[in-house]
Scaffold this active site. Structure first.
Site, PDB file in Angstrom:
ATOM      1  N   ARG A  60       9.183   1.798  -5.551  1.00 17.98           N
ATOM      2  CA  ARG A  60       8.914   3.140  -6.097  1.00 17.98           C
ATOM      3  C   ARG A  60       8.169   3.126  -7.429  1.00 17.98           C
ATOM      4  NH1 ARG A  60      10.345   4.820  -1.120  1.00 17.98           N
ATOM      5  NH2 ARG A  60      12.595   4.987  -0.765  1.00 17.98           N
ATOM      6  N   ASN A  90       3.752   2.377  -0.845  1.00 19.06           N
ATOM      7  CA  ASN A  90       3.921   3.846  -0.893  1.00 19.06           C
ATOM      8  C   ASN A  90       4.460   4.269  -2.249  1.00 19.06           C
ATOM      9  OD1 ASN A  90       6.383   2.627  -0.225  1.00 19.06           O
ATOM     10  ND2 ASN A  90       7.119   4.396   0.921  1.00 19.06           N
ATOM     11  N   ASP A 148       3.464   1.649   5.413  1.00 25.22           N
ATOM     12  CA  ASP A 148       4.864   1.886   5.755  1.00 25.22           C
ATOM     13  C   ASP A 148       5.349   3.235   5.235  1.00 25.22           C
ATOM     14  OD1 ASP A 148       7.308   0.840   7.018  1.00 25.22           O
ATOM     15  OD2 ASP A 148       8.092   1.218   5.028  1.00 25.22           O
ATOM     16  N   ASP A 301      14.048  -3.314   4.567  1.00 21.27           N
ATOM     17  CA  ASP A 301      13.507  -1.963   4.376  1.00 21.27           C
ATOM     18  C   ASP A 301      14.280  -1.245   3.262  1.00 21.27           C
ATOM     19  OD1 ASP A 301      11.978   0.308   4.648  1.00 21.27           O
ATOM     20  OD2 ASP A 301      12.875   0.957   6.538  1.00 21.27           O
TER      21      ASP A 301
END
Length: 424
Positions: A60, A90, A148, A301
């Site tokens: 993040r 991401n 992803d 993940d």
């Protein structure tokens, strides 16, 4: 200062053996019996493993650091016994350019306590049909390519991306999801979705895109890696593709191996993830896939969220589950101690196999000359997973409260202790 880890059982070359490990200048200097050094770490009754390798985490950072940042994410990885991780792109901004990618690579190195490898996006901003300069991203350190969190919706875009990735010897790591079939669902299609009256996700959202991409991979010759494979049909497709010589690998996530949609209590957002928890039949197929080699590796993940994003209504909550701090202990407890898979198999799926699949030379193996990236696990004593102990900013896991074996006692990176149980 030289260090020796004595009296432990080490995992080396697919076998568990009693041996000492001597560390000098950040590398494994010797493996054998009755080794001595200036400092001794007693691993009596413990497992000494190569540092675990997780090719799928979300840190993040930049842009969403209230959920996680490089430092806290890497601390969580170290607590889980991981010494090398692959961070998904991401973030905000997505590293579409070599300048942004180079900055992320530098930040990962400066702020992380473990080795953090960085993915680049398949397409700009992960949701467009524009391909970034793959050669330039690779030159500044991109591990592989992934959108992803998003499936590549247009077949032509994926076809061109695979051609270009093949030219640059880069892996395409796919989040297989056809949005038109996903259709804003939040839970696996089945009896539980009806019981909870929640919009369902058909497995076709995953499987049809895998089928498409396998044909494109066959045509282009790219190395196509499927993230968090979750259904029996997906595995059947991968098995068939491998038999036909298609260069495909895939990973399974701990939560899909250990939980099913039947485990979801009413309105429990910590069980909301993407892909969603599947059926018991799918879960059983994943275990078979681990044993027969269809599944190449396990990846967490790790997807941390702020508490407010994972509370309240299941339908409105964010997708995602943390995994770095719970993966090994939960898998060891539920799969190894119950006799479903051997310990050596679990360790391979979390060390040498991810290193092999992604072509990583300096991790995953306990050998003389390798960096001294090691984890020491306590397999004998039970512990309780508690929220107060997590080092990640995210506490969004349904495994909290579980009694587990296999907690990490110590993690070393380049011979230096980066996590020690019981120390702040």
């Amino acid at each position: 200062m030289s260090t020796v880890i004595k009296n432990g059982t080490i995992y080396q070359n697919g076998r568990l053996v009693k041996a000492d490990v001597l560390i000098e200048a950040g590398k494994i200097h010797a493996i054998g019996q009755k080794l001595n050094a200036e400092r001794t770490i007693d691993a009596q009754g413990k497992l000494v493993s190569p540092g675990l390798v997780d090719v799928h985490v979300h840190y993040r950072d930049p842009g969403q650091t209230y959920k996680e940042d490089i430092h806290t994410g890497s601390l969580a990885a170290a607590r889980g016994g991981f010494t090398t991780v692959g961070a998904m792109p991401n973030v905000t901004p997505v590293p579409n350019t070599p300048e942004l990618m180079a900055k992320m690579v530098a930040e990962n190195k400066a702020k992380g306590v473990v080795h953090i490898l960085q993915y680049g996006p398949i397409t700009n901003d992960e949701t467009t049909d524009i391909l970034p300069d793959y050669a330039a991203l690779k030159k500044v350190g991109a591990l592989a390519l992934s959108n992803d969190g998003h499936g590549v919706q247009t077949a032509q875009t994926m076809y061109l991306a695979m051609q270009k990735a093949k030219e640059n010897n880069l892996i395409i790591a796919s989040h297989a999801q056809d949005d038109s079939l996903f259709n804003h669902g939040v839970i696996n299609e089945g009896p539980k979705a009806k019981e909870l009256n929640l919009p369902a996700v058909t497995e076709l959202a995953e499987t049809t895109q895998i089928a498409r991409d396998l044909l494109l991979a066959q045509k282009t010759g790219v190395h196509y890696h499927i993230c968090h494979v979750s259904t029996k049909t997906s595995l059947d497709l991968v098995r068939m593709a491998k038999a036909h010589g298609i260069k495909v690998t895939c990973e399974a996530a701990p939560h899909h191996l250990l939980l099913t949609d039947e485990d979801i209590p009413k309105n429990a957002p910590y069980y909301k993830m993407n892909p969603p928890l599947r059926s018991k039949e799918d879960q059983a197929a994943l275990i078979v896939g681990l044993l027969d080699g269809t599944i190449d590796l396990i990846a967490t993940d790790h997807a941390p969220h702020a508490k407010q994003e994972k509370s309240g209504d299941f339908k409105a909550a964010a997708f995602g589950i943390t995994g770095s701090e719970t993966a090994f202990s939960t898998l060891y407890t539920k799969l190894v101690k119950t006799g479903l898979i051997p310990l050596e198999k679990l360790l391979s799926l979390m060390t040498d196999q991810p290193a092999k699949v992604f072509g990583l030379k300096n991790c995953g193996y306990l050998e003389v000359g390798q960096p001294a990236d090691l984890a020491i696990f306590d397999l004998e004593h039970a512990a309780k997973l508690e929220e107060k102990d997590y080092l990640s900013k995210g506490v969004n896991t349904p495994f909290t409260g579980m009694k587990v074996y296999g907690m990490t006692d110590m993690t070393l990176v380049d011979g230096q202790v980066v996590y020690q149980r019981g120390e702040a």
